[in-house]
Design an enzyme around this catalytic site. Structure first.
Site, PDB file in Angstrom:
ATOM      1  CB  CYS A  77      -0.941   0.016   1.195  1.00 14.56           C
ATOM      2  SG  CYS A  77      -1.885  -1.507   1.429  1.00 14.56           S
ATOM      3  CB  ALA A  78       4.027   1.752  -1.846  1.00 13.85           C
ATOM      4  CB  ALA A  79       0.382   5.301  -3.792  1.00 19.27           C
ATOM      5  N   GLY A 111       4.202   7.403  -1.665  1.00 16.25           N
ATOM      6  CA  GLY A 111       5.611   7.094  -1.809  1.00 16.25           C
ATOM      7  C   GLY A 111       6.570   7.709  -0.816  1.00 16.25           C
ATOM      8  N   GLY A 112       6.081   8.417   0.187  1.00 15.65           N
ATOM      9  CA  GLY A 112       6.981   8.996   1.179  1.00 15.65           C
ATOM     10  C   GLY A 112       7.770   7.940   1.932  1.00 15.65           C
ATOM     11  CE  LYS A 113       4.082   5.467   6.539  1.00  9.84           C
ATOM     12  NZ  LYS A 113       3.217   6.502   5.942  1.00  9.84           N
ATOM     13  CG  ASP A 135      -1.286   1.897  -4.085  1.00  8.57           C
ATOM     14  OD1 ASP A 135      -1.101   2.263  -2.907  1.00  8.57           O
ATOM     15  OD2 ASP A 135      -2.359   2.091  -4.689  1.00  8.57           O
ATOM     16  CG  ASP A 142       0.677   3.817   5.889  1.00  7.80           C
ATOM     17  OD1 ASP A 142      -0.282   3.734   6.677  1.00  7.80           O
ATOM     18  OD2 ASP A 142       1.101   4.895   5.457  1.00  7.80           O
ATOM     19  CB  CYS A 198      -2.577   7.975   9.511  1.00  7.72           C
ATOM     20  SG  CYS A 198      -3.588   7.692   8.035  1.00  7.72           S
TER      21      CYS A 198
END
Length: 433
Positions: A246-248, A250-252, A267, A309, A362
Site C-alpha cells: 500500500c505504498a502510494a 511514496g513517502g515511506k 499499490d 501502512d 494514521c
C-alpha cells in the site's frame, strides 16, 4: 435584464460555499488552486473560510441548533454552506470584519433562487450569533468533535488528551519535510528546524511547496513527522529486500530507498503508482513499482522486511483534513478493521523467517491500532512482537506504550525550536518466527 454588480468579496464567498457544500455531502476538501481562483488574496480568503468552517464544524453545529429550532430548511440550496462560512468569519475570523460577514451572507443568499426567500432568516441568525459571540467562542473542547469520537477518545486517551487534540485541530498542521541529506544551509533556506532524525519542520512559508528551496533539485519530500516513524523501525542491513505494501504516494518508499534497501513498492491504483513514480523520479530514487492487489499478490521471492501502512479511517490526520472525523462512522471503521486483518495476514506470508513486519495506521481508533495488535497476538502464530524502544524515539518517548507500540496523538508536542504537534499514528513491529 441588467446584470447585478458583484460587490467585492461576494464571488469568492459564493465559490467557497459551493466547495463547502460538496464537503458537507461527503467529499474531501480540495483547496482552490490558482487556476480556479487566480487572485491570490481571494484564493487565500476562500480557502481560509472553508478550512475554518471545517475545523469549527462541531461548534457551528451547536450554534445552528441553538438558532434554528427546525434545523436547516429543506431544498434551500447554498443556505447551510453560506451560513457556516459566515458564522465562521463572524465568530472566528474577526479580522475579516463583522460587516462583510453579515452583508455578503445576506447578499449571496438573495442571489440564489433556491435560498433567496431565506435572506431574512440568514440575517437574523447571524445577528443573534454576533450578540453571543463571546459565549460561542468559549465552547469546550469536546464540542469540536463528533460525540461518538469525543467520548471514545476521552475513554481511551484521557480528557486532557482531548484538550490537546482540540488545540491541534484549530491550529492545523505545519509543513514537515524529510530531507535526503543533512545540510544546515538547506534547513536555513527553508526557514526550518530539525525535529527527529531527518525530519525538519518549516516555521513559516509564503510560497507554494513546489517553490521552496531544494524542491526542484529533489532534496526533500513532504512527510509528517509521525508518518516518518514507521519506516525507521525496520533496522535491516543495507541491500535487504523490503516490500512497501500500500505504498502510494511514496513517502515511506523514499525513506526505505534512502536507508539502502532494495525496495518493491506495491499499490492497487495505477494512477497513484504513476504519481509515485513521478515523486521518486524528482528525488532521483528508483524502486520496483508494482500495480497489484496486495491481498492476493504473490512475490517470486519473500522479503526481509515488509512495511504495511494499511488502509484506515485516517482520523489521525484531522489537523490537515478536518472533514475526516465527520465522514467516518462506526461501520466505516469496522469495515477497515476487517480489511486490515486481511492485509496483515498477507504481509506475514511475504516475509522470510526472521523478517520484520512494521504495521501502521494514521488512525486514532483503538480498533485499528491496539486491538489489531491483540488480534495479531491471538491469531497469527508466525509473528512475534518486536517492541520499539525509547532510544528509537528521541524526543517522542511519551508516544511509546508499555507494550512497545508507538501511539502518537495530535496534541503531543514535538521536539525542535518550531514546536507544534503531529498526526495521530499507531505503529507495531513484529518478527517472523
Amino acid at each position: 435584464m441588467k446584470k447585478q454588480k458583484m460587490p467585492p468579496g461576494l464571488g469568492l464567498r459564493i465559490a467557497a460555499a459551493e466547495r463547502l457544500a460538496e464537503v458537507l455531502k461527503g467529499a474531501n476538501f480540495v483547496p482552490f488552486s490558482a487556476t480556479e481562483m487566480p487572485d491570490g488574496r481571494d484564493r487565500a480568503i476562500a480557502n481560509r473560510l472553508v478550512t475554518t468552517a471545517l475545523r469549527r464544524h462541531g461548534q457551528l453545529d451547536f450554534a445552528i441548533a441553538r438558532y434554528l429550532d427546525r434545523g436547516i430548511p429543506k431544498k434551500s440550496g447554498p443556505f447551510e454552506a453560506l451560513l457556516r462560512l459566515c458564522l465562521s468569519q463572524l465568530l472566528y475570523l474577526p479580522e475579516l470584519g463583522d460587516h462583510s460577514a453579515l452583508f455578503l451572507a445576506v447578499e449571496a443568499t438573495k442571489r440564489d433562487t433556491r435560498s433567496q426567500h431565506l435572506s431574512k432568516l440568514m440575517n437574523a441568525v447571524l445577528r443573534r450569533a454576533q450578540g453571543e459571540a463571546h459565549f460561542l467562542r468559549g465552547l469546550p473542547a469536546p464540542s469540536l468533535f463528533p460525540e461518538r469520537l469525543g467520548l471514545l477518545w476521552i475513554k481511551t486517551y484521557g480528557e486532557g488528551s482531548l484538550e490537546g487534540m482540540a488545540d491541534a485541530l484549530i491550529d492545523g498542521a505545519p509543513l514537515d519535510l524529510t530531507v535526503k541529506d543533512a545540510d544546515a544551509s538547506l534547513v536555513d533556506a527553508l526557514k526550518a528546524s530539525p525535529v527527529i532524525a531527518d525530519t525538519v519542520r518549516v516555521a513559516t512559508r509564503d510560497s507554494a511547496v513546489d517553490m521552496l528551496s531544494g524542491y526542484a533539485e529533489g532534496r526533500w519530500w513532504v512527510q509528517d513527522v509521525a508518518a516518518a516513524i514507521p519506516a525507521r523501525l525496520l533496522h535491516l542491513t543495507a541491500g535487504a529486500k523490503v516490500l512497501d505494501l500500500c505504498a502510494a504516494p511514496g513517502g515511506k518508499t523514499a525513506q526505505l530507498i534512502k536507508a539502502g534497501y532494495a525496495v518493491t513498492a506495491l499499490d492497487n491504483d495505477a494512477g497513484r503508482v504513476e504519481r509515485m513514480a513521478g515523486n521518486l523520479a524528482r528525488l532521483g530514487y528508483s524502486a520496483d513499482l508494482v500495480v497489484a492487489d496486495g491481498l492476493i499478490w504473490e512475490p517470486e521471492a519473500k522479503f526481509d522486511g515488509v512495511l504495511l501502512d494499511a488502509p484506515c479511517s485516517a482520523t489521525g490526520t484531522f489537523r490537515r483534513h478536518p472533514e475526516v472525523i465527520w465522514h467516518r462512522s462506526a461501520a466505516d471503521v469496522a469495515g477497515r478493521v476487517a480489511l486490515q486483518r486481511r492485509f496483515i495476514a498477507a504481509a506475514a506470508k511475504c516475509l522470510n523467517p526472521g523478517g520484520v513486519l512494521v504495521y501502521c495506521v494514521c488512525s486514532l481508533e483503538p480498533e485499528e491500532g491496539e486491538e489489531q495488535a491483540r488480534w495479531i497476538a491471538d491469531t497469527i502464530d508466525s509473528l512475534e512482537p518486536l517492541p520499539v524502544t525509547a532510544e528509537e524515539l528521541p524526543g517522542l518517548e511519551e508516544a511509546l506504550t508499555d507494550e512497545g507500540f508507538v501511539r502518537t496523538l495530535p496534541g503531543m508536542p514535538v521536539p525542535g525550536e518550531n514546536g507544534g504537534t503531529l498526526d495521530g499514528f499507531f505503529v507495531a513491529r513484529y518478527r517472523r518466527r
